[in-house]
Design a protein around this motif. Structure first.
Motif, mmCIF file in Angstrom:
data_model
loop_
_atom_site.group_PDB
_atom_site.id
_atom_site.type_symbol
_atom_site.label_atom_id
_atom_site.label_comp_id
_atom_site.label_asym_id
_atom_site.label_seq_id
_atom_site.Cartn_x
_atom_site.Cartn_y
_atom_site.Cartn_z
ATOM 1 N N VAL A 66 -3.856 -1.178 12.791
ATOM 2 C CA VAL A 66 -5.180 -1.549 12.281
ATOM 3 C C VAL A 66 -5.263 -1.292 10.778
ATOM 4 O O VAL A 66 -5.766 -2.120 10.019
ATOM 5 C CB VAL A 66 -6.285 -0.787 13.038
ATOM 6 C CG1 VAL A 66 -7.630 -0.931 12.345
ATOM 7 C CG2 VAL A 66 -6.373 -1.264 14.477
ATOM 8 N N GLU A 67 -4.770 -0.141 10.338
ATOM 9 C CA GLU A 67 -4.814 0.181 8.905
ATOM 10 C C GLU A 67 -3.952 -0.772 8.098
ATOM 11 O O GLU A 67 -4.325 -1.167 6.998
ATOM 12 C CB GLU A 67 -4.374 1.623 8.684
ATOM 13 C CG GLU A 67 -5.393 2.635 9.143
ATOM 14 C CD GLU A 67 -4.906 4.064 9.023
ATOM 15 O OE1 GLU A 67 -3.704 4.285 8.775
ATOM 16 O OE2 GLU A 67 -5.742 4.965 9.207
ATOM 17 N N LYS A 68 -2.802 -1.151 8.640
ATOM 18 C CA LYS A 68 -1.919 -2.094 7.952
ATOM 19 C C LYS A 68 -2.617 -3.433 7.785
ATOM 20 O O LYS A 68 -2.596 -4.027 6.702
ATOM 21 C CB LYS A 68 -0.621 -2.267 8.737
ATOM 22 C CG LYS A 68 0.365 -3.211 8.110
ATOM 23 C CD LYS A 68 1.604 -3.342 8.973
ATOM 24 C CE LYS A 68 2.542 -4.385 8.409
ATOM 25 N NZ LYS A 68 3.671 -4.643 9.295
ATOM 26 N N ASN A 69 -3.250 -3.925 8.859
ATOM 27 C CA ASN A 69 -3.967 -5.198 8.778
ATOM 28 C C ASN A 69 -5.157 -5.117 7.824
ATOM 29 O O ASN A 69 -5.461 -6.074 7.120
ATOM 30 C CB ASN A 69 -4.422 -5.645 10.169
ATOM 31 C CG ASN A 69 -3.269 -6.092 11.041
ATOM 32 O OD1 ASN A 69 -2.213 -6.461 10.528
ATOM 33 N ND2 ASN A 69 -3.455 -6.052 12.334
ATOM 34 N N ARG A 70 -5.822 -3.977 7.788
ATOM 35 C CA ARG A 70 -6.950 -3.782 6.873
ATOM 36 C C ARG A 70 -6.464 -3.817 5.421
ATOM 37 O O ARG A 70 -7.103 -4.429 4.556
ATOM 38 C CB ARG A 70 -7.645 -2.461 7.154
ATOM 39 C CG ARG A 70 -8.899 -2.261 6.296
ATOM 40 C CD ARG A 70 -9.602 -0.954 6.598
ATOM 41 N NE ARG A 70 -9.989 -0.896 7.988
ATOM 42 C CZ ARG A 70 -9.990 0.217 8.710
ATOM 43 N NH1 ARG A 70 -9.599 1.349 8.185
ATOM 44 N NH2 ARG A 70 -10.365 0.205 9.967
ATOM 45 N N ASP A 71 -5.334 -3.194 5.146
ATOM 46 C CA ASP A 71 -4.776 -3.215 3.793
ATOM 47 C C ASP A 71 -4.417 -4.637 3.369
ATOM 48 O O ASP A 71 -4.682 -5.036 2.234
ATOM 49 C CB ASP A 71 -3.530 -2.326 3.704
ATOM 50 C CG ASP A 71 -3.858 -0.846 3.758
ATOM 51 O OD1 ASP A 71 -5.037 -0.484 3.526
ATOM 52 O OD2 ASP A 71 -2.945 -0.057 4.040
ATOM 53 N N MET A 73 -5.770 -7.408 4.486
ATOM 54 C CA MET A 73 -7.000 -8.152 4.287
ATOM 55 C C MET A 73 -7.641 -7.798 2.940
ATOM 56 O O MET A 73 -8.166 -8.669 2.247
ATOM 57 C CB MET A 73 -7.993 -7.890 5.420
ATOM 58 C CG MET A 73 -9.179 -8.822 5.366
ATOM 59 S SD MET A 73 -10.108 -8.984 6.892
ATOM 60 C CE MET A 73 -10.709 -7.367 7.172
ATOM 61 N N ASN A 74 -7.576 -6.542 2.554
ATOM 62 C CA ASN A 74 -8.110 -6.136 1.252
ATOM 63 C C ASN A 74 -7.332 -6.766 0.110
ATOM 64 O O ASN A 74 -7.907 -7.145 -0.914
ATOM 65 C CB ASN A 74 -8.113 -4.611 1.129
ATOM 66 C CG ASN A 74 -9.182 -3.965 1.978
ATOM 67 O OD1 ASN A 74 -10.189 -4.597 2.320
ATOM 68 N ND2 ASN A 74 -8.988 -2.715 2.328
ATOM 69 N N LYS A 75 -6.016 -6.905 0.269
ATOM 70 C CA LYS A 75 -5.200 -7.556 -0.756
ATOM 71 C C LYS A 75 -5.568 -9.032 -0.877
ATOM 72 O O LYS A 75 -5.690 -9.566 -1.986
ATOM 73 C CB LYS A 75 -3.706 -7.425 -0.433
ATOM 74 C CG LYS A 75 -3.162 -6.035 -0.616
ATOM 75 C CD LYS A 75 -1.705 -5.963 -0.193
ATOM 76 C CE LYS A 75 -1.201 -4.534 -0.219
ATOM 77 N NZ LYS A 75 0.183 -4.428 0.273
ATOM 78 N N VAL A 76 -5.777 -9.686 0.270
ATOM 79 C CA VAL A 76 -6.167 -11.097 0.253
ATOM 80 C C VAL A 76 -7.542 -11.248 -0.386
ATOM 81 O O VAL A 76 -7.774 -12.156 -1.195
ATOM 82 C CB VAL A 76 -6.149 -11.691 1.683
ATOM 83 C CG1 VAL A 76 -6.803 -13.058 1.724
ATOM 84 C CG2 VAL A 76 -4.728 -11.760 2.210
ATOM 85 N N ARG A 77 -8.471 -10.365 -0.049
ATOM 86 C CA ARG A 77 -9.812 -10.411 -0.628
ATOM 87 C C ARG A 77 -9.751 -10.245 -2.150
ATOM 88 O O ARG A 77 -10.434 -10.965 -2.886
ATOM 89 C CB ARG A 77 -10.695 -9.330 -0.020
ATOM 90 C CG ARG A 77 -12.120 -9.339 -0.578
ATOM 91 C CD ARG A 77 -12.995 -8.280 0.048
ATOM 92 N NE ARG A 77 -13.167 -8.570 1.456
ATOM 93 C CZ ARG A 77 -13.159 -7.643 2.408
ATOM 94 N NH1 ARG A 77 -12.980 -6.385 2.113
ATOM 95 N NH2 ARG A 77 -13.330 -7.978 3.667
ATOM 96 N N ALA A 78 -8.938 -9.305 -2.619
ATOM 97 C CA ALA A 78 -8.813 -9.082 -4.059
ATOM 98 C C ALA A 78 -8.228 -10.315 -4.747
ATOM 99 O O ALA A 78 -8.672 -10.704 -5.831
ATOM 100 C CB ALA A 78 -7.944 -7.863 -4.335
ATOM 101 N N ARG A 79 -7.259 -10.943 -4.105
ATOM 102 C CA ARG A 79 -6.651 -12.151 -4.675
ATOM 103 C C ARG A 79 -7.679 -13.288 -4.750
ATOM 104 O O ARG A 79 -7.762 -13.998 -5.744
ATOM 105 C CB ARG A 79 -5.453 -12.595 -3.842
ATOM 106 C CG ARG A 79 -4.813 -13.869 -4.361
ATOM 107 C CD ARG A 79 -3.654 -14.286 -3.510
ATOM 108 N NE ARG A 79 -2.481 -13.521 -3.940
ATOM 109 C CZ ARG A 79 -1.330 -13.522 -3.309
ATOM 110 N NH1 ARG A 79 -1.192 -14.205 -2.198
ATOM 111 N NH2 ARG A 79 -0.315 -12.835 -3.781
ATOM 112 N N ILE A 80 -8.475 -13.460 -3.702
ATOM 113 C CA ILE A 80 -9.511 -14.500 -3.702
ATOM 114 C C ILE A 80 -10.535 -14.241 -4.798
ATOM 115 O O ILE A 80 -10.953 -15.165 -5.508
ATOM 116 C CB ILE A 80 -10.190 -14.589 -2.319
ATOM 117 C CG1 ILE A 80 -9.206 -15.161 -1.299
ATOM 118 C CG2 ILE A 80 -11.461 -15.436 -2.373
ATOM 119 C CD1 ILE A 80 -9.698 -15.081 0.140
ATOM 120 N N GLU A 81 -10.941 -13.001 -4.961
ATOM 121 C CA GLU A 81 -11.908 -12.663 -6.017
ATOM 122 C C GLU A 81 -11.321 -12.923 -7.399
ATOM 123 O O GLU A 81 -12.007 -13.414 -8.294
ATOM 124 C CB GLU A 81 -12.349 -11.205 -5.878
ATOM 125 C CG GLU A 81 -13.235 -10.972 -4.671
ATOM 126 C CD GLU A 81 -13.550 -9.514 -4.442
ATOM 127 O OE1 GLU A 81 -13.016 -8.639 -5.176
ATOM 128 O OE2 GLU A 81 -14.329 -9.223 -3.515
#
Length: 90
Positions: A66-71, A73-81
């Protein structure tokens, strides 16, 4: 060869009250499973053993996943922003 997969120790990801709760809950479930007996007692015993192992080792594979997937997703979110900000500058 420095180590094999069986010799490496996973990093602990269960700490504090979560680990203490796993120990207490695991012991409780193992005890209830032994007292109950039968098929459902065996299931309770197995789940209690897994929870107890989580508390003893301090490592939970499910939590790690779960933590790996959360990390990720946060990387993808940062890239989109970041791309959104670059588009805003254009």
């Amino acid at each position: 060869i420095d180590s094999t997969p069986f010799q490496t120790h996973p990093q602990q990801n269960v700490h504090g009250l979560e680990r203490a709760g796993s120990l207490a809950g695991g012991m409780l479930m193992v005890g209830k499973g032994l007292r109950r007996g039968g098929f459902f007692g065996l299931i309770e015993l197995a789940i209690g053993g897994a929870v107890l192992a989580r508390g003893i080792t301090g490592y939970c594979g499910a939590k790690n996943l779960v933590e790996k997937n959360r990390d990720e997703m946060n990387k993808v979110r940062a890239r989109i922003e970041r791309v959104g900000a670059e588009l805003g500058q254009l």
